[in-house]
Design an enzyme around this catalytic site. Sequence first.
Site, mmCIF file in Angstrom:
data_model
loop_
_atom_site.group_PDB
_atom_site.id
_atom_site.type_symbol
_atom_site.label_atom_id
_atom_site.label_comp_id
_atom_site.label_asym_id
_atom_site.label_seq_id
_atom_site.Cartn_x
_atom_site.Cartn_y
_atom_site.Cartn_z
ATOM 1 N N GLY A 233 -10.185 -2.846 8.127
ATOM 2 C CA GLY A 233 -8.870 -3.025 9.203
ATOM 3 C C GLY A 233 -7.888 -3.130 8.280
ATOM 4 N N LYS A 234 -7.638 -3.746 7.369
ATOM 5 C CA LYS A 234 -6.773 -4.021 6.640
ATOM 6 C C LYS A 234 -7.282 -2.862 5.154
ATOM 7 C CE LYS A 234 -6.270 -8.831 6.075
ATOM 8 N NZ LYS A 234 -6.892 -9.773 5.345
ATOM 9 N N TYR B 275 -5.738 -10.317 16.342
ATOM 10 C CA TYR B 275 -5.635 -11.115 17.403
ATOM 11 C C TYR B 275 -3.870 -10.051 18.114
ATOM 12 C CZ TYR B 275 -6.345 -15.678 15.402
ATOM 13 O OH TYR B 275 -7.509 -17.059 14.784
ATOM 14 N N ASP B 276 -4.543 -8.757 17.545
ATOM 15 C CA ASP B 276 -3.606 -7.774 17.698
ATOM 16 C C ASP B 276 -3.598 -7.507 19.311
ATOM 17 O OD1 ASP B 276 -3.039 -6.582 15.040
ATOM 18 O OD2 ASP B 276 -3.644 -5.153 15.149
ATOM 19 N N ARG C 181 1.930 -6.288 7.735
ATOM 20 C CA ARG C 181 1.476 -5.445 6.437
ATOM 21 C C ARG C 181 2.295 -4.391 5.703
ATOM 22 N NH1 ARG C 181 -2.760 -5.405 8.607
ATOM 23 N NH2 ARG C 181 -3.463 -8.499 7.533
ATOM 24 N N ASP D 249 -3.204 -11.701 2.269
ATOM 25 C CA ASP D 249 -3.536 -13.068 2.796
ATOM 26 C C ASP D 249 -1.971 -13.287 3.946
ATOM 27 O OD1 ASP D 249 -4.725 -15.654 2.727
ATOM 28 O OD2 ASP D 249 -3.601 -16.707 2.931
#
Length: 219
Positions: A27-28, A181-182, A208, A86
């Site tokens: 995802g990131k 946690y979206d 982000r 992070d």
Amino acid sequence: MLKDTVSAVKEGEQVEQQWVLASNNKGKLAEFERLFAAANLNVTIIPQGQLNIEDAVEDGLSFVENAIIKARHASRISRLPAIADDSGLCVPALGNAPGIYSARFAGEHGNDANNNAKLINDLQPIRAQNRLDNKDTPIKGIFVCVLAFVRHADDPLPIIAQGLWQGEILETPHGEGGFGYDPLFWLPELGATAASLDSADKNRMSHRGQAIRQLLQQL
């Protein structure tokens, strides 16, 4: 200058550089790729797993410390510039937990379902007390993202960027997108959770997205 950091120039053409992303979170990685592509940087982001780099030991006490630890670790092994993220969720009602332990809040690293379930469970006593006190007070949450960029493993001047995204924590998940946690992160001004947003809207507003834009400005 940005072009000195990001790309070498030879005969008027840019030579693509590679940066290591000190994460294997899909995802990131997807969010980084979209945001960097929109910035038109001639950089390829490589997740550290493709280079057989194991996760660093995150023994810092803050998002900033852990981001720098991860960036230096990835850069030292790859010998490439590295960028580390992070991030996590801070809930003031829980003393800013889960905080830096967000990814392993329920014990198993990266188990989003268990992490969300633990957060819901930990907030139940607070919600119950609010109901007894006739308080209709939403539970606040803050998504935090700290980015650290190092040109080399011993870079004495890491570039640090931070983004904050404020919302409310729901009692039940909503939305099929996003990660972490979206599904519990409610945005009252939009009437939606972070998991319900399309990628463009999420990147525009998210912690982000904010951090990456700030990082690019500092470069």
